[in-house]
Design a protein around this motif. Sequence first.
Motif, PDB file in Angstrom:
ATOM      1  N   ALA B 165      -0.645   3.012  -7.865  1.00 47.86           N
ATOM      2  CA  ALA B 165      -0.897   4.060  -6.870  1.00 47.86           C
ATOM      3  C   ALA B 165      -1.222   3.427  -5.516  1.00 47.86           C
ATOM      4  O   ALA B 165      -0.718   3.852  -4.470  1.00 47.86           O
ATOM      5  CB  ALA B 165      -2.046   4.943  -7.333  1.00 47.86           C
ATOM      6  N   GLU B 166      -2.033   2.400  -5.555  1.00 46.32           N
ATOM      7  CA  GLU B 166      -2.437   1.715  -4.325  1.00 46.32           C
ATOM      8  C   GLU B 166      -1.229   1.033  -3.656  1.00 46.32           C
ATOM      9  O   GLU B 166      -1.051   1.128  -2.430  1.00 46.32           O
ATOM     10  CB  GLU B 166      -3.519   0.668  -4.690  1.00 46.32           C
ATOM     11  N   ILE B 167      -0.384   0.398  -4.463  1.00 45.70           N
ATOM     12  CA  ILE B 167       0.811  -0.264  -3.912  1.00 45.70           C
ATOM     13  C   ILE B 167       1.713   0.759  -3.220  1.00 45.70           C
ATOM     14  O   ILE B 167       2.163   0.559  -2.092  1.00 45.70           O
ATOM     15  CB  ILE B 167       1.593  -0.997  -5.028  1.00 45.70           C
ATOM     16  N   PHE B 168       1.964   1.879  -3.894  1.00 40.33           N
ATOM     17  CA  PHE B 168       2.827   2.917  -3.310  1.00 40.33           C
ATOM     18  C   PHE B 168       2.231   3.414  -2.000  1.00 40.33           C
ATOM     19  O   PHE B 168       2.919   3.566  -0.999  1.00 40.33           O
ATOM     20  CB  PHE B 168       3.005   4.087  -4.291  1.00 40.33           C
ATOM     21  N   HIS B 169       0.933   3.666  -2.038  1.00 39.08           N
ATOM     22  CA  HIS B 169       0.245   4.201  -0.869  1.00 39.08           C
ATOM     23  C   HIS B 169       0.318   3.225   0.307  1.00 39.08           C
ATOM     24  O   HIS B 169       0.581   3.599   1.446  1.00 39.08           O
ATOM     25  CB  HIS B 169      -1.209   4.498  -1.261  1.00 39.08           C
ATOM     26  N   GLN B 170       0.118   1.958   0.012  1.00 42.29           N
ATOM     27  CA  GLN B 170       0.116   0.932   1.061  1.00 42.29           C
ATOM     28  C   GLN B 170       1.512   0.613   1.590  1.00 42.29           C
ATOM     29  O   GLN B 170       1.703   0.450   2.783  1.00 42.29           O
ATOM     30  CB  GLN B 170      -0.474  -0.389   0.517  1.00 42.29           C
ATOM     31  N   LYS B 171       2.470   0.505   0.649  1.00 44.22           N
ATOM     32  CA  LYS B 171       3.752  -0.080   1.031  1.00 44.22           C
ATOM     33  C   LYS B 171       4.827   0.935   1.393  1.00 44.22           C
ATOM     34  O   LYS B 171       5.826   0.590   2.006  1.00 44.22           O
ATOM     35  CB  LYS B 171       4.283  -0.976  -0.102  1.00 44.22           C
ATOM     36  N   LEU B 172       4.664   2.177   0.959  1.00 41.34           N
ATOM     37  CA  LEU B 172       5.701   3.165   1.246  1.00 41.34           C
ATOM     38  C   LEU B 172       5.198   4.132   2.317  1.00 41.34           C
ATOM     39  O   LEU B 172       4.108   4.702   2.176  1.00 41.34           O
ATOM     40  CB  LEU B 172       6.076   3.941  -0.027  1.00 41.34           C
ATOM     41  N   ALA B 173       5.992   4.314   3.341  1.00 43.32           N
ATOM     42  CA  ALA B 173       5.578   5.172   4.453  1.00 43.32           C
ATOM     43  C   ALA B 173       5.295   6.603   3.976  1.00 43.32           C
ATOM     44  O   ALA B 173       5.971   7.103   3.071  1.00 43.32           O
ATOM     45  CB  ALA B 173       6.677   5.171   5.507  1.00 43.32           C
ATOM     46  N   ASP B 174       4.323   7.213   4.561  1.00 44.03           N
ATOM     47  CA  ASP B 174       3.969   8.618   4.279  1.00 44.03           C
ATOM     48  C   ASP B 174       3.765   8.907   2.799  1.00 44.03           C
ATOM     49  O   ASP B 174       4.223   9.932   2.298  1.00 44.03           O
ATOM     50  CB  ASP B 174       5.050   9.582   4.811  1.00 44.03           C
TER      51      ASP B 174
END
Lengths: 222, 476
Positions: B165-174
Amino acid sequence: MNDASRAQILKRLHAATQQQPVDTPEMADLPVELLTPPQKIETLKAHMEAVRTEVHVVAARDWTKLLKKILKKRDLKTLLYAPGTPVGSEVQKAWAEEPERLPELVSYKDNIENFKEQLFDIDAAVTSTVGGIAETGAVILWPDEKEPRLMSLVPPIHIAILQAAKIYTTFSEAIQAEDWAQKMPTNVVLISGPSKTADIELTLAFGVHGPKELIVLILKDE
Amino acid sequence: MSNDTGPNFQQNVSRALNDKQLRKNFKFAMGNFILKRKQIFSDESKTEQLRQVGNAIKRRVLSQLPQLLEELEEKCTRNGIQVHWAETTIEANQQVLRIMNAHQATRLVKGKSMVSEEMGLNEFLQQNKIEVVETDLGEFIIQLNDEKPSHIIVPAIHKNKQQIAEIFHQKLADTPYTEKVEELNAIARRILRQKFFNAQVGLSGVNFAVAETGTLCLVENEGNGRMSTTVPPVHIAVMGLEKVVEKLADIPPMLRLLTGSATGQLITTYVNMITSARKPGEKDGPKEVHLIILDNGRSEILADPQLRQTLQCIRCGTCLNHCPVYTRIGGHAYGFVYPGPIGKILNPQIEGLKKAGELATASSLCEACAEVCPVKIPIPQLLRRLRNESYASGSIATVKDGGYKKNVIETIGWKGWEMMNTHPHINAIGNKIMSRLGAKIPKIGPLKQWTRYRTAPKFAPKSLHQLVDEEGIQDE
Ligand code: SF4
């Protein structure tokens, strides 16, 4: 460069197998118990349902009625079908009789290069199958000119039509009975369920890239 | 990976053992895999029969490997699949790049492929300004976080959902933070659909290549493999040369073994069999299909009558799942592309003993891997062999860097040992000395290493021989 690599690799492989031949054990045939036609339907259905496929067994003459019912429940805008195939022709006929409240029929009218945009926007597709495998639970598709490969992959719902008589007990049986080795088409796909993944903590999630729903109608001749 | 010595294995192991989260993630996942495999292979005698068939099929392949590869090439070519041969990973990478360049392509989507990991393909293409997108969900996750797979089947298994969840939040825009697997899945679907749509080339591995028909078989659950091999106008498949099988009839049993062992499934969601490029009149599928056959040391492995069994491997990953070492240290600690038992026998042979030989020592030889391997590779035997090869103890030493650990003192020591045990008189004297002085040998050098986690044995005051004599038992 390439030819030289090819020659080098093959040279080493030939030398390896000639100098020290690999002993090959006798291969026993695996025992198979062939299933009766009703068992085949039952087994295939159970296996496919276990991986979240919706399976219906229906009288051959009633299948388009059932298809309509399934589609109406889902309130879809478009259905991709393959005109010119037996399945496609029956769909066309059934839609002509009663077009209202049904998704609009769309055909794969052009090469993917010119059809891609539309394809990625379609709600569901109905395709035929060339058979099924009871032992593992799967339908077999041989896409062709009329029924292209991406029909069963891109739309979020895939409905596959399977003749009960074409269900084999095992995959091996299907390959032998239809003499696949002599006539492999561009692509063959076995499909057992909707697209899924367990890549996050082994939690199953459906519809990761391919269809979120797979619906199989097994057609029985009365 | 050009340096001679490999990663610091000891350090990696200590770090992994101290990572509680990591150990928890692996323990949970491996336990789950073991259970699922057991359910699918519940009938022991049938499973044994099936494994025997798998072993026989692969041995038959090895016995005629060059002929089968030539047949595969011929059939593929006839079907319009272009075949390339690569001796090294560098060569294979360049072949991929050349194909991309020929199409002025800069966007590549990838299905899961361990051989492409072995090639270091992603880094190579990125250096050459090509966008590479991993599309298998697990691979996508670790690519975002710039990591390597920690398992050959479930590459992101070392991460839990909070971390993802953290990776997606950090690395993917919006992308808002969400731990819901369904939602994470939907995010990946949305992004990757766009990538499939726009890709100019799709790349995949190969599970089995059928010589008889020139067919490439790919198994998967997600559909990303089918997307990568069907939507873009060009498909490149990469395979290790051991992936060929003789005939189509070999596929059903191999498939059962692979899916049952890998994920405890009767069959995967998709079995995708590709025999040719798009034919005239067909509306989709790539217009060009390329097959790159990689050697990278495999042909040398085939030369050794015992070690060649390594090439039977179908990369099912079940030896990882059943390995007590892997379960505790995870995949990254090994420091090589292939972790776990298969990695311990494969990496040292590909990369050389100097760099990867230490892997062969990280095993208690418990035999769990050999018991479950679907093609019956006797992994522990091969581990012992590789350990010996490091010292080249009288063998033909075909393995790269064979004998690199050989040292004079040890050689003399073992010679002495041999003499003692073949000459009864010297033996008797030796025993006497050891029973008096054995306990006083200082714990330095190799003995210090050895006694770090083990108690040093106590030498008995009398040898067995003496005791037996005293009891009056006749020596045979
Ligand atoms: S060595 Fe055997 S168990 Fe391990 S990955 Fe290969 S086939 Fe599977």
